[in-house]
Design a protein around this motif. Sequence first.
Motif, short mmCIF file in Angstrom:
data_model
loop_
_atom_site.label_atom_id
_atom_site.label_comp_id
_atom_site.label_asym_id
_atom_site.label_seq_id
_atom_site.Cartn_x
_atom_site.Cartn_y
_atom_site.Cartn_z
N GLU A 73 0.83 -1.21 0.00
CA GLU A 73 0.00 0.00 0.00
C GLU A 73 0.86 1.25 0.00
OE1 GLU A 73 -2.97 2.10 3.14
OE2 GLU A 73 -3.52 0.05 2.56
N LEU A 74 0.53 2.18 -0.91
CA LEU A 74 1.24 3.45 -1.01
C LEU A 74 0.44 4.61 -0.43
CD1 LEU A 74 2.61 3.21 -4.68
CD2 LEU A 74 3.82 2.66 -2.55
N GLU A 80 1.06 -0.82 -4.77
CA GLU A 80 2.03 -1.17 -5.80
C GLU A 80 2.21 -2.67 -5.83
OE1 GLU A 80 6.33 0.57 -7.22
OE2 GLU A 80 6.09 0.06 -5.11
N SER A 81 2.25 -3.22 -7.05
CA SER A 81 2.46 -4.64 -7.23
C SER A 81 3.28 -4.84 -8.50
CB SER A 81 1.13 -5.39 -7.33
OG SER A 81 0.51 -5.11 -8.56
N PRO A 82 3.80 -6.04 -8.73
CA PRO A 82 4.58 -6.26 -9.96
C PRO A 82 3.79 -6.06 -11.25
CG PRO A 82 5.02 -7.98 -8.35
CD PRO A 82 3.88 -7.18 -7.81
N LEU A 97 0.22 -0.40 -10.69
CA LEU A 97 -0.41 0.20 -9.51
C LEU A 97 -1.87 -0.26 -9.45
CD1 LEU A 97 0.85 3.88 -9.23
CD2 LEU A 97 1.69 1.84 -8.11
N ARG A 98 -2.29 -0.72 -8.30
CA ARG A 98 -3.66 -1.18 -8.11
C ARG A 98 -4.47 -0.10 -7.40
NH1 ARG A 98 -2.51 -7.35 -5.94
NH2 ARG A 98 -1.58 -8.16 -7.88
N LEU A 99 -5.65 0.16 -7.94
CA LEU A 99 -6.56 1.15 -7.39
C LEU A 99 -7.82 0.43 -6.91
CD1 LEU A 99 -6.28 3.85 -10.21
CD2 LEU A 99 -4.82 3.56 -8.20
N ASP A 100 -8.09 0.51 -5.61
CA ASP A 100 -9.30 -0.07 -5.03
C ASP A 100 -10.15 1.07 -4.48
OD1 ASP A 100 -9.16 -3.20 -4.89
OD2 ASP A 100 -7.14 -2.51 -4.42
#
Length: 447
Positions: A182-183, A254-256, A259-262
Amino acid sequence: MSVPADRPDPAEGTGGSRVVERRLHVLTPLRRAWVPIAATVGVIVQQGEQAREWVTELSQGLRVLSLVGLVLVFGVYGFLSWWFTHYSVTDTELRIRTGLFFRRTAHIRLDRIQAIDVTRPLPARVTGVAKLRIDVIGTDAKDELAFLGEADAVALRAELLARAAGFAPAEAVTVGQAPERELLRVPLAQLVVSMLLSLGVWAALVGGLVGPALVWWFSESLWVTVATLVPMVGAVWTGSLGRLFTEYDWTVAESPDGLRLDHGLLDRAHETVPPGRVQTVRIIEPLLWRRRGWVRVELAVAGSKNGLLVPVATREAAHAVIARVLPGADLGALVFTPSPSTGSRWVVPVWWKGYGLGVSTELFAARRGRLCRRTEIVPHAKVQSVRRSQGPWSRARGVADLHVDTGANETVTARLRASAEAAELLDAQAVRSRTSRASARPDRWMT
């Protein structure tokens, strides 16, 4: 859950492996049945009084039979549309077969997938299903699988991304979802205060209240007022509570795989900003946000409509997230120079002070606006073309505009630059873009 089809796909993957077609979740027919239901309701509403007369002329028994018949028709339509929809994953592509009378097969190459979003509308969350929306390079429309069981949707997404990253089919099934860190998380209080300090929200509210009142005052017609009120209520909802529900619990991780947005209160969405596909970053600073140091960050991603990165955050936190979107970009190295006062004030009176230009070794940035400041940032490697424009009045005052075009059909314009400076920037930017593209890292999943 997703249900296996009765027969395997006649096509075979590489190495002779049999490809099995699968159906969507068993609750999907209920979702498909809403299409003819909505069409029928629309026809009834459009006919108005005539539809009411048709219904009153029928006997009670015919009304019941008509209702039962409509339910059967809608149910059969939903079932058949589900029965004739299959999907399968081969070694090189995702296939989606749809259509009862007119067959359509979408062949989605795995190496062209750039993002897979998982969305969970409120009814889907209640029933434990989810929708997969697939972004493919070179297409504007998203293919989707609606609906799958939540566990199946997450597993299929992980498998597709693993195969897109180059994992072997046997490994891709066992890789699982990539870990994340988490960023940023937007607190609810900060989101609510930011909306209260947004002039656009208040403008929508005032327009939604005053507009219908004025229409009623001049027309004195109930139908005209209602026809005016409906779209205005939609605009007010979109700009106020609808925006709050959409941006609720906004989380950036952040993931490989990017960027993931929930986010989302009623409808929960899980989106992905694909690595290396961001063309432009836009930092928005409304007037009432500046004392608090808050900004909003928007994106232009090639082939994707995911346009919001951060709804509200401090400038430092937003810059940290942008640094993950644009690796190697140093926003602190940007120094903005204003437009020259000698010629600019005659071309754009008063507002000329809001324009500025900043160029670093990695970025091209243009700033505009005095009340609501907007800063648009483009990596040199994403620049597709550079243009200089100069109208007769601008030529007489010795200023010109420099336009930078990107791969997402976006144009960033540095306005009101001195003519000699614009000519030098045109040549220098072309060189910077060419050398940056030659040294840019390739866009690749999970690397």
